[in-house]
Design a protein around this motif. Structure first.
Motif, short mmCIF file in Angstrom:
data_model
loop_
_atom_site.label_atom_id
_atom_site.label_comp_id
_atom_site.label_asym_id
_atom_site.label_seq_id
_atom_site.Cartn_x
_atom_site.Cartn_y
_atom_site.Cartn_z
N VAL A 44 0.85 -1.19 0.00
CA VAL A 44 0.00 0.00 0.00
C VAL A 44 0.89 1.24 0.00
O VAL A 44 0.66 2.20 -0.74
CB VAL A 44 -0.93 -0.03 1.24
N CYS A 45 1.93 1.18 0.81
CA CYS A 45 2.86 2.29 0.93
C CYS A 45 3.61 2.50 -0.38
O CYS A 45 3.74 3.62 -0.88
CB CYS A 45 3.80 1.98 2.08
N LYS A 46 4.07 1.40 -0.97
CA LYS A 46 4.79 1.47 -2.25
C LYS A 46 3.93 2.04 -3.36
O LYS A 46 4.40 2.72 -4.27
CB LYS A 46 5.27 0.07 -2.67
N LEU A 47 2.63 1.73 -3.31
CA LEU A 47 1.71 2.23 -4.32
C LEU A 47 1.40 3.71 -4.11
O LEU A 47 0.76 4.35 -4.94
CB LEU A 47 0.42 1.42 -4.30
N GLY A 48 1.85 4.23 -2.97
CA GLY A 48 1.65 5.65 -2.69
C GLY A 48 0.28 5.97 -2.11
O GLY A 48 -0.13 7.13 -2.11
N TYR A 49 -0.43 4.96 -1.62
CA TYR A 49 -1.73 5.20 -0.99
C TYR A 49 -1.50 5.69 0.43
O TYR A 49 -1.02 4.95 1.27
CB TYR A 49 -2.59 3.94 -0.95
N LYS A 50 -1.86 6.95 0.69
CA LYS A 50 -1.61 7.52 2.01
C LYS A 50 -2.72 7.18 2.99
O LYS A 50 -2.49 6.89 4.15
CB LYS A 50 -1.47 9.05 1.91
N GLU A 51 -3.96 7.27 2.50
CA GLU A 51 -5.08 6.92 3.38
C GLU A 51 -6.15 6.22 2.56
O GLU A 51 -6.20 6.36 1.35
CB GLU A 51 -5.64 8.17 4.06
N PRO A 52 -7.00 5.44 3.25
CA PRO A 52 -8.03 4.72 2.51
C PRO A 52 -9.04 5.68 1.88
O PRO A 52 -9.31 6.74 2.46
CB PRO A 52 -8.72 3.84 3.56
N THR A 53 -9.57 5.33 0.74
CA THR A 53 -10.64 6.14 0.15
C THR A 53 -11.93 5.82 0.94
O THR A 53 -11.98 4.82 1.65
CB THR A 53 -10.85 5.79 -1.34
N PRO A 54 -12.95 6.67 0.84
CA PRO A 54 -14.17 6.42 1.62
C PRO A 54 -14.74 5.01 1.45
O PRO A 54 -15.09 4.35 2.44
CB PRO A 54 -15.14 7.48 1.09
N ILE A 55 -14.80 4.52 0.22
CA ILE A 55 -15.38 3.17 0.03
C ILE A 55 -14.49 2.12 0.69
O ILE A 55 -14.97 1.16 1.30
CB ILE A 55 -15.67 2.86 -1.47
N GLN A 56 -13.18 2.32 0.62
CA GLN A 56 -12.25 1.38 1.27
C GLN A 56 -12.42 1.41 2.79
O GLN A 56 -12.38 0.37 3.45
CB GLN A 56 -10.81 1.72 0.90
#
Ligand code: ADP
Ligand code: MG
Length: 237
Positions: A44-56
């Motif tokens: 998740v970190c490598k993909l650059g996702y900082k925080e979950p999206t609302p649906i996630q």
């Protein structure tokens, strides 16, 4: 919980159903609340996702608690990760127990894209993640085929079951992605067939969509038991 209601409102998350788990505050909760392995957070970190999206935030806890669900959120809102992440956590490790999870995409292109995303999130684990290709359906006998996650269009999957004896009776997770498109493309008969042959009584089904026409709601009601419904934003945007 009062606190959950406030949090959902902030992210425009609308839920219906009984006993819905709290939304995720952050990705770190995957570890603290659900004991997920470090590789997922690393990816998740490598993909650059900082925080979950609302649906996630809402769907991940729902699926991790073993509930069936029906999720509607706009295109580009991260629905893929919302179903792939809980499947990875639940399957824990690769096994050879038949086909364990199936993701249905309306088109070959979307199926290939979902496979790529799935592999990125699974990196560092030994899961066997397979796309149903033309070459694969040409295999004369698929009765002993196994993989942890199989991604396919409904047409190809039905063909594999009917003509190549592919066995879906052990599938534990069935995702119908882009279910509004599945309908628009007239794939209802194929979906019915797949739902029927995924006969494991403990199966957890989930349905994802960008819009919420009546036929999608009707399908959700007919194939799922006690499903949680999660809508982000407005119904038809
Ligand atoms: P949808 O299926 O809802 O249309 P996708 O799952 O295809 O959306 O995701 C859209 C894009 O957002 C992808 O490029 C994906 O990698 C990215 N994405 C997913 N989750 C996150 C996140 N938590 N933070 C940032 N980007 C994300
Ligand atoms: Mg999508």
């Amino acid at each position: 919980m009062e606190h959950d209601a406030v949090f959902r409102k902030r992210y425009n998350i609308h839920v219906s159903g009984a006993n819905i788990p709290s939304p995720l505050q952050d990705f770190a909760e995957l570890k603290t609340r659900y004991g997920c392995k470090p590789y997922i957070l690393r990816n998740v970190c490598k993909l650059g996702y900082k925080e979950p999206t609302p649906i996630q935030r809402q769907i991940i806890p729902v699926l991790l608690s073993g509930r069936e669900c029906f999720a509607c959120a706009p295109t580009g809102s991260g629905k893929t990760m919302a179903f792939v992440c809980p499947i990875l956590v639940k399957l824990k490790d690769a096994t050879k127990d038949g086909i364990r999870a199936v993701i249905i995409s309306p088109t070959k292109e979307l199926a290939a894209q979902t496979t790529r995303e799935c592999k990125k999130l699974a990196r560092g684990n030994k899961f066997r993640i397979k796309l149903m290709t033309k070459a694969l359906i040409r295999t004369p006998d698929l009765s002993n085929f196994h993989c942890d996650i199989l991604i396919s269009t409904p047409l190809r999957l039905r063909l594999a079951v009917k003509k190549r004896k592919m066995d879906l009776s052990r599938v534990e997770y069935l995702v119908l992605d882009e279910s509004d498109k599945l309908f628009e493309l007239g794939l209802v008969k194929q979906i019915d067939f797949i739902v029927k042959v995924c006969s494991n009584p403990a199966i957890v089904r989930s349905l994802f969509s960008a819009t919420l026409p009546d036929f999608v709601e009707d399908l959700a009601r007919t194939i799922m038991h006690d499903a949680v419904r999660v809508i982000v934003g407005r119904k038809n945007t």
